[in-house]
Design a protein around this motif. Structure first.
Motif, PDB file in Angstrom:
ATOM      1  N   ALA A 244      -3.137  -2.872  -4.017  1.00 42.60           N
ATOM      2  CA  ALA A 244      -3.931  -3.467  -5.095  1.00 42.60           C
ATOM      3  C   ALA A 244      -3.360  -3.076  -6.452  1.00 42.60           C
ATOM      4  O   ALA A 244      -3.244  -3.903  -7.367  1.00 42.60           O
ATOM      5  CB  ALA A 244      -5.388  -3.015  -4.976  1.00 42.60           C
ATOM      6  N   ARG A 245      -2.974  -1.820  -6.563  1.00 42.37           N
ATOM      7  CA  ARG A 245      -2.402  -1.354  -7.849  1.00 42.37           C
ATOM      8  C   ARG A 245      -1.049  -2.011  -8.117  1.00 42.37           C
ATOM      9  O   ARG A 245      -0.724  -2.321  -9.270  1.00 42.37           O
ATOM     10  CB  ARG A 245      -2.257   0.168  -7.831  1.00 42.37           C
ATOM     11  CG  ARG A 245      -3.567   0.936  -7.742  1.00 42.37           C
ATOM     12  CD  ARG A 245      -4.547   0.537  -8.827  1.00 42.37           C
ATOM     13  NE  ARG A 245      -5.681   1.457  -8.890  1.00 42.37           N
ATOM     14  CZ  ARG A 245      -6.750   1.268  -9.652  1.00 42.37           C
ATOM     15  NH1 ARG A 245      -6.847   0.176 -10.423  1.00 42.37           N
ATOM     16  NH2 ARG A 245      -7.738   2.130  -9.667  1.00 42.37           N
ATOM     17  N   ASP A 247      -0.226  -4.943  -7.213  1.00 40.48           N
ATOM     18  CA  ASP A 247      -0.563  -6.291  -7.688  1.00 40.48           C
ATOM     19  C   ASP A 247      -0.958  -6.269  -9.169  1.00 40.48           C
ATOM     20  O   ASP A 247      -0.564  -7.146  -9.944  1.00 40.48           O
ATOM     21  CB  ASP A 247      -1.718  -6.867  -6.865  1.00 40.48           C
ATOM     22  CG  ASP A 247      -1.295  -7.234  -5.440  1.00 40.48           C
ATOM     23  OD1 ASP A 247      -0.093  -7.121  -5.125  1.00 40.48           O
ATOM     24  OD2 ASP A 247      -2.177  -7.619  -4.661  1.00 40.48           O
ATOM     25  N   LEU A 248      -1.762  -5.284  -9.551  1.00 37.48           N
ATOM     26  CA  LEU A 248      -2.201  -5.209 -10.953  1.00 37.48           C
ATOM     27  C   LEU A 248      -1.021  -4.947 -11.888  1.00 37.48           C
ATOM     28  O   LEU A 248      -0.900  -5.569 -12.950  1.00 37.48           O
ATOM     29  CB  LEU A 248      -3.258  -4.107 -11.101  1.00 37.48           C
ATOM     30  CG  LEU A 248      -4.602  -4.391 -10.420  1.00 37.48           C
ATOM     31  CD1 LEU A 248      -5.476  -3.140 -10.411  1.00 37.48           C
ATOM     32  CD2 LEU A 248      -5.332  -5.544 -11.098  1.00 37.48           C
ATOM     33  N   ASP A 251       0.940  -8.090 -12.250  1.00 36.91           N
ATOM     34  CA  ASP A 251       0.306  -9.030 -13.190  1.00 36.91           C
ATOM     35  C   ASP A 251       0.644  -8.660 -14.634  1.00 36.91           C
ATOM     36  O   ASP A 251       0.960  -9.526 -15.456  1.00 36.91           O
ATOM     37  CB  ASP A 251      -1.211  -9.020 -12.993  1.00 36.91           C
ATOM     38  CG  ASP A 251      -1.641  -9.812 -11.758  1.00 36.91           C
ATOM     39  OD1 ASP A 251      -0.827 -10.590 -11.240  1.00 36.91           O
ATOM     40  OD2 ASP A 251      -2.801  -9.636 -11.327  1.00 36.91           O
ATOM     41  N   ARG A 254       4.376  -9.467 -15.383  1.00 35.77           N
ATOM     42  CA  ARG A 254       4.657 -10.894 -15.612  1.00 35.77           C
ATOM     43  C   ARG A 254       4.007 -11.386 -16.909  1.00 35.77           C
ATOM     44  O   ARG A 254       4.612 -12.133 -17.686  1.00 35.77           O
ATOM     45  CB  ARG A 254       4.147 -11.722 -14.433  1.00 35.77           C
ATOM     46  CG  ARG A 254       5.047 -11.729 -13.228  1.00 35.77           C
ATOM     47  CD  ARG A 254       4.543 -12.723 -12.179  1.00 35.77           C
ATOM     48  NE  ARG A 254       3.279 -12.295 -11.638  1.00 35.77           N
ATOM     49  CZ  ARG A 254       3.150 -11.618 -10.495  1.00 35.77           C
ATOM     50  NH1 ARG A 254       4.220 -11.317  -9.787  1.00 35.77           N
ATOM     51  NH2 ARG A 254       1.966 -11.251 -10.056  1.00 35.77           N
ATOM     52  N   ILE A 277       4.669  -0.507   3.849  1.00 34.19           N
ATOM     53  CA  ILE A 277       3.697  -1.505   3.371  1.00 34.19           C
ATOM     54  C   ILE A 277       3.857  -1.721   1.863  1.00 34.19           C
ATOM     55  O   ILE A 277       3.878  -2.848   1.368  1.00 34.19           O
ATOM     56  CB  ILE A 277       2.265  -1.048   3.716  1.00 34.19           C
ATOM     57  CG1 ILE A 277       2.041  -1.109   5.231  1.00 34.19           C
ATOM     58  CG2 ILE A 277       1.230  -1.899   2.985  1.00 34.19           C
ATOM     59  CD1 ILE A 277       0.743  -0.469   5.695  1.00 34.19           C
ATOM     60  N   ARG A 281       5.121  -5.101  -0.312  1.00 31.13           N
ATOM     61  CA  ARG A 281       4.344  -5.680  -1.424  1.00 31.13           C
ATOM     62  C   ARG A 281       5.206  -5.775  -2.690  1.00 31.13           C
ATOM     63  O   ARG A 281       5.137  -6.758  -3.427  1.00 31.13           O
ATOM     64  CB  ARG A 281       3.106  -4.810  -1.682  1.00 31.13           C
ATOM     65  CG  ARG A 281       2.017  -5.513  -2.474  1.00 31.13           C
ATOM     66  CD  ARG A 281       1.346  -6.583  -1.638  1.00 31.13           C
ATOM     67  NE  ARG A 281       0.527  -7.476  -2.447  1.00 31.13           N
ATOM     68  CZ  ARG A 281      -0.035  -8.582  -1.992  1.00 31.13           C
ATOM     69  NH1 ARG A 281       0.122  -8.946  -0.722  1.00 31.13           N
ATOM     70  NH2 ARG A 281      -0.744  -9.356  -2.778  1.00 31.13           N
ATOM     71  N   LEU A 284       7.559  -8.661  -2.413  1.00 32.83           N
ATOM     72  CA  LEU A 284       6.854  -9.918  -2.660  1.00 32.83           C
ATOM     73  C   LEU A 284       6.646 -10.136  -4.159  1.00 32.83           C
ATOM     74  O   LEU A 284       6.924 -11.223  -4.689  1.00 32.83           O
ATOM     75  CB  LEU A 284       5.507  -9.895  -1.926  1.00 32.83           C
ATOM     76  CG  LEU A 284       4.624 -11.123  -2.063  1.00 32.83           C
ATOM     77  CD1 LEU A 284       5.288 -12.343  -1.428  1.00 32.83           C
ATOM     78  CD2 LEU A 284       3.256 -10.866  -1.409  1.00 32.83           C
ATOM     79  N   GLN A 285       6.178  -9.101  -4.836  1.00 32.93           N
ATOM     80  CA  GLN A 285       5.919  -9.242  -6.268  1.00 32.93           C
ATOM     81  C   GLN A 285       7.218  -9.398  -7.061  1.00 32.93           C
ATOM     82  O   GLN A 285       7.272 -10.138  -8.045  1.00 32.93           O
ATOM     83  CB  GLN A 285       5.120  -8.039  -6.783  1.00 32.93           C
ATOM     84  CG  GLN A 285       3.691  -7.954  -6.237  1.00 32.93           C
ATOM     85  CD  GLN A 285       2.776  -9.051  -6.789  1.00 32.93           C
ATOM     86  OE1 GLN A 285       3.213  -9.943  -7.522  1.00 32.93           O
ATOM     87  NE2 GLN A 285       1.496  -8.972  -6.450  1.00 32.93           N
ATOM     88  N   HIS A 288       8.401 -12.793  -7.100  1.00 32.34           N
ATOM     89  CA  HIS A 288       7.607 -13.646  -7.989  1.00 32.34           C
ATOM     90  C   HIS A 288       7.728 -13.205  -9.442  1.00 32.34           C
ATOM     91  O   HIS A 288       6.821 -13.441 -10.249  1.00 32.34           O
ATOM     92  CB  HIS A 288       6.148 -13.663  -7.541  1.00 32.34           C
ATOM     93  CG  HIS A 288       5.917 -14.473  -6.302  1.00 32.34           C
ATOM     94  ND1 HIS A 288       6.177 -13.984  -5.029  1.00 32.34           N
ATOM     95  CD2 HIS A 288       5.500 -15.748  -6.121  1.00 32.34           C
ATOM     96  CE1 HIS A 288       5.898 -14.925  -4.139  1.00 32.34           C
ATOM     97  NE2 HIS A 288       5.495 -16.004  -4.764  1.00 32.34           N
TER      98      HIS A 288
END
Lengths: 561, 72
Positions: A244-245, A247-248, A251, A254, A277, A281, A284-285, A288
């Motif tokens: 989750a972190r 991902d944050l 964000d 980007r 894991i 992640r 993946l990020q 993107h």
């Protein structure tokens, strides 16, 4: 003379990761002037005798903020080949700070970074308030380059006062924080640090953790204006929370065009799948468009503890934690009280592992005995308890009491100790090397020598990476992530930060206790092995035979505007 | 929160609003469930917040899961 310094006959690992080559490097002033076969004369010429000449190593995760006030060499970082350090991590710098918050911040810094109170108080004169004033305080005595982060918690305290510990910010306060951050960046901060984890000396979240997302987002917008970096501490022990972190941070990366980095990322038996894991992640990020780089330390997690000072070892044993916070006389009384001892024994029988560490107090050993426990040096608590027919908690307590709480206990290989597995992670391009914590936890573990250990364990021991790749990971890769544009390569025009070392012997020495703090006490350090000479901005600052020189050519990186 | 790319979360989460309580988050995230049941479910997904050292209160920067853990 054409040059000030000429280093001949070196095996040049230029930081790019490309093949090393025999050659010479010429320095004029603080810069590399030429690389190759050089015929011109120089004021001083050194024969490298085929040793590796590499860019100076960069340590991106340190807490030298306090030590730099009394030791501009950040000893022993330089002798390990580290020529640039990044202090101010984990939301905590020592500026900007108003006088009325010094006690609060000092207690928080000492708790989180585990620094003895007497040393901190003796060494810190608080002659600054603004970030620029702090930078000027340390600048004159620097033998090492410093790329300081400003802590989000400090920016909150500066703008909101003690409310920073209690609540989210208003729009007006967020705007004021943006201005404060701009001032810090103007004064030389390389970026901002935050934390989603740390708690202060009163077990309360650090001010940065009171920030709503909109506040962090607004501050990252300022980082984006300057292309500055964000460093964070996530819940590194839990795969779901860590993802989750990630991902944050992705964000934020980007949205504002910034690099983000987090520390630590480490492997443990308690969560053996976690790094894989997290890495998936991050891949993946990254695919993107985000830049989220984890920092992984090279060394296993070895800790020391004593009962004389508060320490994170007891984070999930509340009675032990509370006991370590007491003044000494109250602590002694509690440790002698039969009812309290029963409570401490019971707690040690069943507790939640802190941060996925493989913590077993029976495996603690007498690392630094006090006056009464000299004969127990090196012995395990589990064995001593069996001999005495007592509980391991009683063994720890009784030994500590007999030594007037001076005993230092060791706990080795609490995590990150599967070296073959770590080798694979460190070779992964998306994982950075860092999270060393230099300047912190001074009586709890030695944070020095991770650079030498990278070569001894993973280059020579496991053949998991080449010398060139190891150098690249300690130099160019970190400089690139942190936006340090003129360091991290041996290349004309770049700063002449260099380390000359023997690839066959570079290593970390054993952990030793030294008494070089500005007040009575000790800290654990490691001396370097195999490092011949270290240069900072063209000046020799360390020589294996002569020790540290008088050169104080360290700079604030990047230079203040 | 700023989201520029839609990548499904490994496990769905929110960041609580500054004034949020367990009840307000539960009623927002699990509106079809009785409140008490929703709060208990939410807490079961976020044990790390309930039993955290220092008291169990959450902050606006905390990750709060609004879905169970992924299957092993």
């Amino acid at each position: 003379m054409a040059y000030d310094l000429l280093i001949r006959n070196a095996r040049i690992c230029d930081g790019s990761g490309g093949p090393s080559f025999r050659g010479d490097v010429a320095i004029r002033g603080s810069r590399i002037a030429a690389v190759g076969e050089i015929e011109a004369d120089a004021a001083e010429t050194i024969d490298a005798n085929g040793l590796v000449l590499a860019p100076g190593f960069i340590d991106p995760h340190t807490h030298y903020d306090a030590q730099l006030v009394w030791d501009g060499l950040a000893q022993p970082a330089l002798e390990h080949g580290v020529t640039t350090i990044v202090p101010g991590n984990c939301s905590l710098s020592l500026a900007p700070l108003r006088p009325e918050h010094r006690d609060l911040l000092g207690a928080t810094f000492r708790k989180i970074e585990e620094m003895p109170e007497n040393a901190f108080n003796a060494g810190i004169d608080w002659s600054w308030q603004t970030f620029g004033e702090y930078v000027e305080t340390i600048r004159g005595g620097l033998g090492i380059n410093v790329a300081p982060l400003v802590g989000h918690s400090l920016i909150r305290l500066w703008v909101m006062g003690e409310d920073a510990r209690e609540r989210s910010a208003t729009d007006t306060e967020v705007a004021a924080m943006q201005d404060a951050l701009r001032e810090c960046l103007d004064a030389g901060a390389i970026g901002m640090s935050g934390s989603w984890v740390d708690i202060d000396h009163e077990n309360r979240p650090v001010p940065a953790r009171r920030a709503a997302w909109e506040e962090l987002d607004a501050l990252c917008a300022v980082l984006g204006e300057r292309k500055a970096i964000l460093q964070m501490v996530p819940e590194f022990w839990d795969p779901d929370l860590l993802c989750a972190r990630i991902d944050l941070m992705a964000d934020l990366s980007r949205a504002h065009g910034i690099s983000t980095t987090f520390s630590p990322l480490f492997d443990s038996n308690a969560a053996p799948e976690l790094v894989g894991i997290a890495l998936d992640r991050i891949r993946l990020q990254t695919a993107h468009g985000a830049r989220v780089v984890p920092q992984m330390q090279t060394r296993p997690i070895d800790l020391s503890f004593d009962l004389g000072a508060p320490m994170s070892t007891f984070a999930t044993l509340p009675s032990w934690w509370a006991m370590t916070l007491l003044p000494k006389d109250e602590k002694l009384a509690r440790l002698r009280d039969p009812a309290e001892r029963e409570k401490l024994k019971s707690e040690m029988d069943s507790f939640m592992m802190p941060m996925s560490l493989d913590l077993d107090f029976a495996k603690a050993f007498i690392k630094r005995p006090g006056p009464a426990s000299q004969a127990l040096a090196g012995r395990f608590i589990g064995d001593i308890a069996r001999e005495r027919g007592c509980h391991i908690a009683e063994a720890i307590i009784d030994i500590a009491l007999a030594d007037d709480l001076e005993t230092s206990f060791g706990l080795d290989a609490l995590g990150h100790s599967n070296m073959a597995k770590i080798a694979g992670f460190l070779a992964e391009p998306l994982i950075g090397i860092g999270a060393g914590d230099g300047g912190a936890h001074v009586t709890n573990f030695s944070t020095y020598g991770d650079t030498g250990f990278l070569f001894s364990e993973y280059v020579r021991g496991q053949h998991a990476m080449s010398v060139e790749k190891a150098v690249q990971k300690l130099t160019h890769d970190i400089a690139d992530l942190w936006g340090i544009t003129d360091r991290g390569l041996i290349k004309p025009g770049y700063a002449a930060d260099m380390v000359l070392f023997d690839p066959d012997s570079i290593d970390r020495g054993p952990e030793i206790a030294v008494d070089d703090l500005p007040a009575p006490g000790f800290r654990y350090i490691r001396r370097a092995k195999g490092v011949s000479q270290v240069f900072v901005n063209g000046r020799r600052v360390y020589d294996r035979d002569d020790g540290y020189t008088d050169a104080r050519a360290g700079a604030i990186v990047p230079q203040a505007a | 929160m700023t989201t520029t790319v839609a990548i499904p979360a490994r496990r769905a989460f929110i960041l609580p609003d500054p004034e949020d309580t367990w009840e307000s988050v539960a009623s927002r995230q699990l509106p079809d469930m009785p409140l008490e049941e929703a709060v208990n479910l939410l807490k079961s997904w976020n044990i790390f917040l309930v039993f955290r050292p220092g008291g169990g209160a959450f902050t606006p920067s905390d990750v709060m899961f609004v879905a169970p853990p992924p299957a092993a």
